[in-house]
Design a protein around this motif. Structure first.
Motif, PDB file in Angstrom:
ATOM      1  N   ARG A 297      -4.152  35.720  55.777  1.00  0.00           N
ATOM      2  CA  ARG A 297      -5.324  35.414  56.601  1.00  0.00           C
ATOM      3  C   ARG A 297      -6.342  36.527  56.472  1.00  0.00           C
ATOM      4  NH1 ARG A 297      -5.094  38.919  60.886  1.00  0.00           N
ATOM      5  NH2 ARG A 297      -3.062  39.599  61.666  1.00  0.00           N
ATOM      6  N   HIS A 298      -7.496  36.322  57.128  1.00  0.00           N
ATOM      7  CA  HIS A 298      -8.502  37.382  57.214  1.00  0.00           C
ATOM      8  C   HIS A 298      -8.132  38.326  58.347  1.00  0.00           C
ATOM      9  CE1 HIS A 298     -11.676  34.643  55.163  1.00  0.00           C
ATOM     10  NE2 HIS A 298     -11.045  35.384  54.286  1.00  0.00           N
ATOM     11  N   ALA A 299      -8.452  39.591  58.156  1.00  0.00           N
ATOM     12  CA  ALA A 299      -8.196  40.567  59.222  1.00  0.00           C
ATOM     13  C   ALA A 299      -9.060  40.251  60.433  1.00  0.00           C
ATOM     14  CB  ALA A 299      -8.491  41.974  58.715  1.00  0.00           C
ATOM     15  N   GLN A 300      -8.535  40.616  61.582  1.00  0.00           N
ATOM     16  CA  GLN A 300      -9.281  40.446  62.821  1.00  0.00           C
ATOM     17  C   GLN A 300      -9.963  41.760  63.183  1.00  0.00           C
ATOM     18  OE1 GLN A 300      -6.363  39.080  65.632  1.00  0.00           O
ATOM     19  NE2 GLN A 300      -5.843  37.266  64.419  1.00  0.00           N
ATOM     20  N   THR A 304      -5.896  47.658  62.343  1.00  0.00           N
ATOM     21  CA  THR A 304      -5.745  48.798  61.435  1.00  0.00           C
ATOM     22  C   THR A 304      -4.427  48.667  60.682  1.00  0.00           C
ATOM     23  OG1 THR A 304      -4.667  50.166  63.128  1.00  0.00           O
ATOM     24  CG2 THR A 304      -7.075  50.327  62.932  1.00  0.00           C
ATOM     25  N   LEU A 305      -4.338  49.385  59.576  1.00  0.00           N
ATOM     26  CA  LEU A 305      -3.112  49.372  58.773  1.00  0.00           C
ATOM     27  C   LEU A 305      -2.974  50.716  58.081  1.00  0.00           C
ATOM     28  CD1 LEU A 305      -0.704  47.842  57.443  1.00  0.00           C
ATOM     29  CD2 LEU A 305      -2.290  47.233  55.594  1.00  0.00           C
ATOM     30  N   THR A 306      -1.792  51.328  58.206  1.00  0.00           N
ATOM     31  CA  THR A 306      -1.492  52.546  57.466  1.00  0.00           C
ATOM     32  C   THR A 306      -0.860  52.130  56.146  1.00  0.00           C
ATOM     33  OG1 THR A 306      -1.152  53.820  59.486  1.00  0.00           O
ATOM     34  CG2 THR A 306      -0.233  54.721  57.449  1.00  0.00           C
ATOM     35  N   THR A 307      -1.571  52.348  55.053  1.00  0.00           N
ATOM     36  CA  THR A 307      -1.115  51.909  53.740  1.00  0.00           C
ATOM     37  C   THR A 307      -0.093  52.887  53.165  1.00  0.00           C
ATOM     38  OG1 THR A 307      -3.150  52.920  52.890  1.00  0.00           O
ATOM     39  CG2 THR A 307      -3.132  50.540  53.158  1.00  0.00           C
ATOM     40  N   LEU A 308       0.474  52.524  52.021  1.00  0.00           N
ATOM     41  CA  LEU A 308       1.557  53.312  51.431  1.00  0.00           C
ATOM     42  C   LEU A 308       1.133  54.724  51.039  1.00  0.00           C
ATOM     43  CD1 LEU A 308       3.247  50.582  49.203  1.00  0.00           C
ATOM     44  CD2 LEU A 308       4.256  51.721  51.189  1.00  0.00           C
ATOM     45  N   ASP A 309      -0.182  54.944  50.921  1.00  0.00           N
ATOM     46  CA  ASP A 309      -0.640  56.304  50.612  1.00  0.00           C
ATOM     47  C   ASP A 309      -0.748  57.166  51.856  1.00  0.00           C
ATOM     48  OD1 ASP A 309      -2.781  55.082  51.809  1.00  0.00           O
ATOM     49  OD2 ASP A 309      -4.183  55.398  50.161  1.00  0.00           O
ATOM     50  N   GLY A 310      -0.335  56.637  53.028  1.00  0.00           N
ATOM     51  CA  GLY A 310      -0.301  57.413  54.254  1.00  0.00           C
ATOM     52  C   GLY A 310      -1.599  57.459  55.015  1.00  0.00           C
ATOM     53  N   LYS A 311      -2.615  56.681  54.615  1.00  0.00           N
ATOM     54  CA  LYS A 311      -3.908  56.718  55.285  1.00  0.00           C
ATOM     55  C   LYS A 311      -4.077  55.498  56.182  1.00  0.00           C
ATOM     56  CE  LYS A 311      -6.202  59.300  51.586  1.00  0.00           C
ATOM     57  NZ  LYS A 311      -7.323  59.321  50.613  1.00  0.00           N
ATOM     58  N   ALA A 314      -9.185  51.051  58.717  1.00  0.00           N
ATOM     59  CA  ALA A 314      -9.731  50.061  59.642  1.00  0.00           C
ATOM     60  C   ALA A 314     -10.023  48.776  58.885  1.00  0.00           C
ATOM     61  CB  ALA A 314     -10.998  50.609  60.296  1.00  0.00           C
ATOM     62  N   LEU A 315      -9.499  47.670  59.396  1.00  0.00           N
ATOM     63  CA  LEU A 315      -9.690  46.369  58.764  1.00  0.00           C
ATOM     64  C   LEU A 315     -10.689  45.559  59.567  1.00  0.00           C
ATOM     65  CD1 LEU A 315      -5.926  45.550  58.127  1.00  0.00           C
ATOM     66  CD2 LEU A 315      -7.508  46.732  56.602  1.00  0.00           C
ATOM     67  N   GLU A 316     -11.404  44.715  58.882  1.00  0.00           N
ATOM     68  CA  GLU A 316     -12.358  43.842  59.563  1.00  0.00           C
ATOM     69  C   GLU A 316     -12.574  42.608  58.705  1.00  0.00           C
ATOM     70  OE1 GLU A 316     -16.632  45.572  58.103  1.00  0.00           O
ATOM     71  OE2 GLU A 316     -15.631  46.642  59.734  1.00  0.00           O
ATOM     72  N   PRO A 317     -12.983  41.514  59.295  1.00  0.00           N
ATOM     73  CA  PRO A 317     -13.247  40.317  58.503  1.00  0.00           C
ATOM     74  C   PRO A 317     -14.343  40.611  57.468  1.00  0.00           C
ATOM     75  CG  PRO A 317     -13.268  39.847  60.848  1.00  0.00           C
ATOM     76  CD  PRO A 317     -13.244  41.331  60.720  1.00  0.00           C
ATOM     77  N   PRO A 318     -14.293  40.050  56.256  1.00  0.00           N
ATOM     78  CA  PRO A 318     -13.313  39.062  55.784  1.00  0.00           C
ATOM     79  C   PRO A 318     -12.224  39.662  54.910  1.00  0.00           C
ATOM     80  CG  PRO A 318     -15.205  39.035  54.356  1.00  0.00           C
ATOM     81  CD  PRO A 318     -15.430  40.158  55.327  1.00  0.00           C
ATOM     82  N   ARG A 367     -15.009  48.029  49.702  1.00  0.00           N
ATOM     83  CA  ARG A 367     -15.304  48.336  51.107  1.00  0.00           C
ATOM     84  C   ARG A 367     -14.352  49.387  51.660  1.00  0.00           C
ATOM     85  NH1 ARG A 367     -14.183  47.679  56.155  1.00  0.00           N
ATOM     86  NH2 ARG A 367     -12.203  46.663  55.761  1.00  0.00           N
ATOM     87  N   LEU A 368     -13.086  49.316  51.287  1.00  0.00           N
ATOM     88  CA  LEU A 368     -12.096  50.271  51.790  1.00  0.00           C
ATOM     89  C   LEU A 368     -12.068  51.557  50.975  1.00  0.00           C
ATOM     90  CD1 LEU A 368      -9.062  47.916  52.586  1.00  0.00           C
ATOM     91  CD2 LEU A 368     -10.730  48.868  54.187  1.00  0.00           C
ATOM     92  N   GLY A 369     -12.731  51.559  49.818  1.00  0.00           N
ATOM     93  CA  GLY A 369     -12.641  52.723  48.939  1.00  0.00           C
ATOM     94  C   GLY A 369     -11.223  52.928  48.453  1.00  0.00           C
TER      95      GLY A 369
END
Length: 830
Positions: A297-300, A304-311, A314-318, A367-369
């Motif tokens: 789905r699209h993020a609401q 937020t999500l801590t990815t495997l690189d430890g960072k 912030a998530l946002e649509p779409p 967008r997330l870099g």
């Protein structure tokens, strides 16, 4: 992409070409080989297998040991070797470098005394052998290889790695299997596809809906295929040596058998995969009626999500995410989340294999870099018809390296889009486009070697046949006959193009006016001791807001910037010059004069104009010490240089009104800078003077900085260009007269000079020439009062055909005085 030769040979077992031949083949196939890297041990002479018989403490050193080492009868039997490694224990088989050996780094081994003890060689570490980085201990050999065996016979065979630049139109070659297809076509070898022990779920396989109850895809356009397999009872641990060696060869660090398998299949097939820990998906039937599930789905907003690189991100649509019952678990197609990743405690897996829309992944990554090997491939295109085969390959390797079993249910949302693309091309069409003939048999062989299946061959009225070719799904770049021309030539060989005479008609034309202007002003400034710079055309929005204006920052913003600090078009060259000045000052480089030519983009009345521009700056010398300093630059220095730049564009700057700067550039110091010209009315503008002291200091630049810019519309340059013509000069001497006038203190000297020159030329007419009128003195004093000043001018007269007499010059000079005084009311200063 790094390609391992050992890995390629899994698919081309008959390949026996040298690395040089393979590198040449890759180049001729249309890819660039940036480097060829050789791993493994180099040739090692006089380095042999030995066995440590005894180890005793060195009598004169606490950290050294004296070892007796048997290196075999052929190499002198038992030798005494001093060693500083902590692991040189008796009974171990090691590699000993004997006198005469030369180790990597041109390190020569010879018999020597170490703290009074003779050492007849050296026991080697992996670092000293050039096969690793461990220098703390010596290399201990497994098993019991025969004493005296050469080092190269017991060390693992090396590998050759090709660093290949894959063009964006060939995403199918972002994998070992894809490049192996190309090499199979070039060397005319059969291609062996990898086989998996897993071919599908057994009918009697148990179901574990407690591990995964459902998969839901909200956006089938962005995710046309999503599959999830459940593997239960795995044991996470180190990967086998062969798998670690493959990943290490291409620059990936082995992590564990599960993650390593997904990376291996990514590099083998080009298909990204992701493994979730089934116990960490989030969601419980007692809490959530849906139980554990995967939700694409699209993020609401606010997630937020801590990815495997430890960072934490912030998530946002779409943004497209893979979510559990409650929270996101991964950024789709880019990177998994830390909370749901595989760990040593993992026993049950959910293996994801999906196809995502490339535009979606590209937008999210930007967008997330955040970029990864997965996003790199999704952005360029993944073969949807190979996805499920890649998943089966990964499952088979996981079962092989980590154990476990595949349990039901198998989830698959969406499916493979039917693929059928055929292109018709004729033999004559290919020859016509290439400009030379290739036999039809060679073309047919090229198609077949690239797996371009011929579904129909028909005769034509021309010499050769027409072929209907079925394009495989991984070659989405082939959709026109012209594309097949290139394929034939790549495999046939561009080196076989026959040499033919080439006729190239020369085109005589003048350089563009902008080029000529740039050349003139650059030569002028460099001749005045300026150093030319070249800076980026894109600048940051913060710079424009601070130095130019908020309006310019809004109007010159890019709609789709690549990076945050290059988000706006530059309205002036001074920003880059100031950056260069700061860099030089911070490094202690005594550079005071910098200049640049280039394009700028100036906002005016809601329009953005692209202009040719030249800029310069002169910094105060605050560091260099001289016994006699030259006169410092000032406002008039900058004005003089700008006038010369304007003159190079065909503009008589002396005739232009000059007024204090305001509004359009915040970086000038009030009361010490001026402007001339108007972009809307005249097509050019100039600014010069002292830069704002506070802003300059905020950049870390020391001292005052004087600067100037001249910008002009390119079409005005075309109008202003005139060819300079030679005019013969007079061989007769000039006659000089001086004239001093008392005038109002507020009168600009240039206004009076122009009036005097006009009057003089009108009086003299064609009798002879008024060569120049120049101001040489300004006087203010008590005798004149505060309201008046004296301006003194020199007038130069010359005739082309004779020497002027005093009588004719005096008569003309007197008439000039009379007419000037009569028309102005000024008085002569006696």
């Amino acid at each position: 992409m790094k390609i391992s030769l050992n890995w390629i040979k899994d698919y081309l077992p008959a390949l026996d070409a040298s690395p040089e031949e393979i590198s040449r083949a890759i180049t001729f196939l249309g890819f660039e080989v940036e480097a060829v890297l050789h791993s493994g041990a180099p040739a090692l002479e006089n380095v042999v297998v030995g066995k440590i018989l005894t180890r005793e403490k060195h009598p004169n050193a606490d950290k050294l040991s004296v070892c007796t080492v048997d290196v075999g009868e052929a190499h002198g039997g038992v030798r005494t070797i001093v060693c500083g490694a902590p692991n040189c224990d008796a009974g171990r088989h090691v590699l000993a470098a004997l006198p005469g050996a030369v180790l990597p780094g041109d390190f020569k081994i010879k018999s020597s005394k170490i703290r009074g003890q003779v050492s007849d060689g050296m026991l080697c570490s992996t670092d000293e052998l050039g096969i690793g980085t461990d220098s703390e201990g010596i290399l201990l050999l497994s098993g019991e290889p025969a004493l005296g065996t050469a080092a190269n016979d017991v060390l693992p065979a090396g590998d050759v790695v090709f660093d290949v630049e894959i063009t964006p139109n060939r995403p199918d070659c972002q994998s070992h299997l894809g490049l192996a297809r190309e090499l199979a076509a070039w060397f005319k070898l059969p291609l062996v596809y990898p086989q998996s022990r897993f071919r599908g779920l057994a009918e009697d396989a148990p179901e574990r809906r407690d591990l995964l109850a459902a998969v839901q895809v909200d956006t089938p356009v962005e995710c046309p295929l999503y599959s999830a397999h459940i593997i239960s009872g795995v044991k996470v641990g180190p990967s086998p040596d062969w798998l670690q060696a493959r990943l290490s060869a291409v620059g990936l660090r082995p992590i564990n058998n599960i993650v390593d398998v997904t990376n291996y299949v990514l590099l083998e097939y080009g298909q990204p995969l992701h493994a979730f820990d089934a116990a960490r998906l989030g969601g419980d039937a007692r809490v959530s009626p849906g139980g554990q599930r995967l939700h694409i789905r699209h993020a609401q907003a606010g997630e937020t999500l801590t990815t495997l690189d430890g960072k934490a991100r912030a998530l946002e649509p779409p943004t497209l995410v893979i979510a559990g019952a409650e929270t996101p678990l991964a950024v789709a197609g880019i990177m998994g989340g830390e909370a749901s990743g595989v760990s040593d405690a993992t026993s049950d897996l959910v293996l994801e294999c999906a196809i995502f829309k490339r535009q979606t992944i590209r937008r999210t990554s930007k967008r997330l870099g955040l970029s990864s090997d997965s996003s790199y491939r999704y952005e360029r295109g993944v073969d949807p018809h190979m996805a499920l085969e890649a998943a089966r390959r990964a499952i088979g390797l996981i079962l092989e390296t980590a154990g476990g079993e595949v349990v039901g249910p198998v989830f698959q949302v969406g499916g493979e889009v039917p693929w059928q693309r055929e292109v018709v091309v004729t033999h004559d069409y290919i020859c016509e486009k290439l400009g030379f003939d290739i036999p039809a048999e060679a073309m047919r062989a090229a198609f077949e070697s690239l797996e371009l299946r011929i579904t129909r061959e028909e005769p034509t009225e021309a010499r050769g046949p027409a072929w209907t070719l079925a394009i495989p799904s991984w070659r989405q770049d082939l959709d026109r006959p012209i594309d097949l021309v290139e394929e034939v030539l790549r495999v046939y060989g561009t080196d076989k193009i026959p040499a033919t005479p080439l006729t190239s008609p020369g085109l005589l034309a003048e350089d563009d006016p902008t080029v000529r202007f740039n050349r003139r002003v650059t030569d002028f400034l460099v001749g005045h001791d300026f150093n030319e710079c070249a800076s980026y055309t894109l600048r940051s929005g913060e710079e424009l807001s601070t130095w130019v204006s908020q309006t310019a920052a809004a109007e010159l913003a890019l709609a789709n910037p690549f990076v945050a600090d290059q988000s706006h078009l530059r309205p002036t060259l001074l920003l880059g010059l100031l950056e260069a000045l700061h860099l030089n000052q911070s490094r202690g480089t005594p550079v005071q004069r910098l200049c640049e030519v280039g394009r700028v983009f100036i906002e005016s009345n809601g329009q953005t104009h692209e202009c040719a521009s030249v800029g310069f700056l002169i910094a105060e010398d605050t560091t260099t010490r001289h016994w006699l300093k030259r006169e410092a630059a000032d406002f008039y220095t900058a004005k003089h240089l700008v006038a010369a730049l304007a003159n190079a564009a065909g503009i008589d700057f002396a005739r232009q009104p000059v007024e204090p700067t305001s509004g359009d550039f915040l970086g000038w110091q009030d009361g010490h800078a001026a402007r001339a010209g108007d972009l809307e009315k005249l097509g050019w503008k100039a600014r010069f003077g002292l830069l704002d002291l506070a802003l300059v200091k905020s950049l870390g630049i020391e001292g005052k900085v004087y600067a100037g810019t001249f910008s002009i519309l390119p079409e005005k340059l075309a109008d202003a260009q005139t060819r300079r013509r030679f005019a013969p000069f007079s061989l007769y001497p000039a006659t000089l007269r001086d004239l001093a006038l008392v005038v109002p203190a507020a009168l600009p000297a240039e206004d009076l000079r122009k009036q005097l020159q006009k009057t003089a030329r009108a009086v003299v007419g064609n009798a002879f020439a008024v060569e120049s009128v120049a101001l040489f003195d300004v006087y203010r004093g008590e005798s004149l009062g505060d309201a008046q000043k004296s301006l003194a001018f020199s007038l130069v007269f010359r005739a082309e055909d004779r020497t002027l007499t005093d009588d004719e010059v005096n008569a003309a000079f007197q008439k000039i005085q009379d007419e000037l005084l009569a028309s102005t009311g000024y008085a002569l200063r006696k």
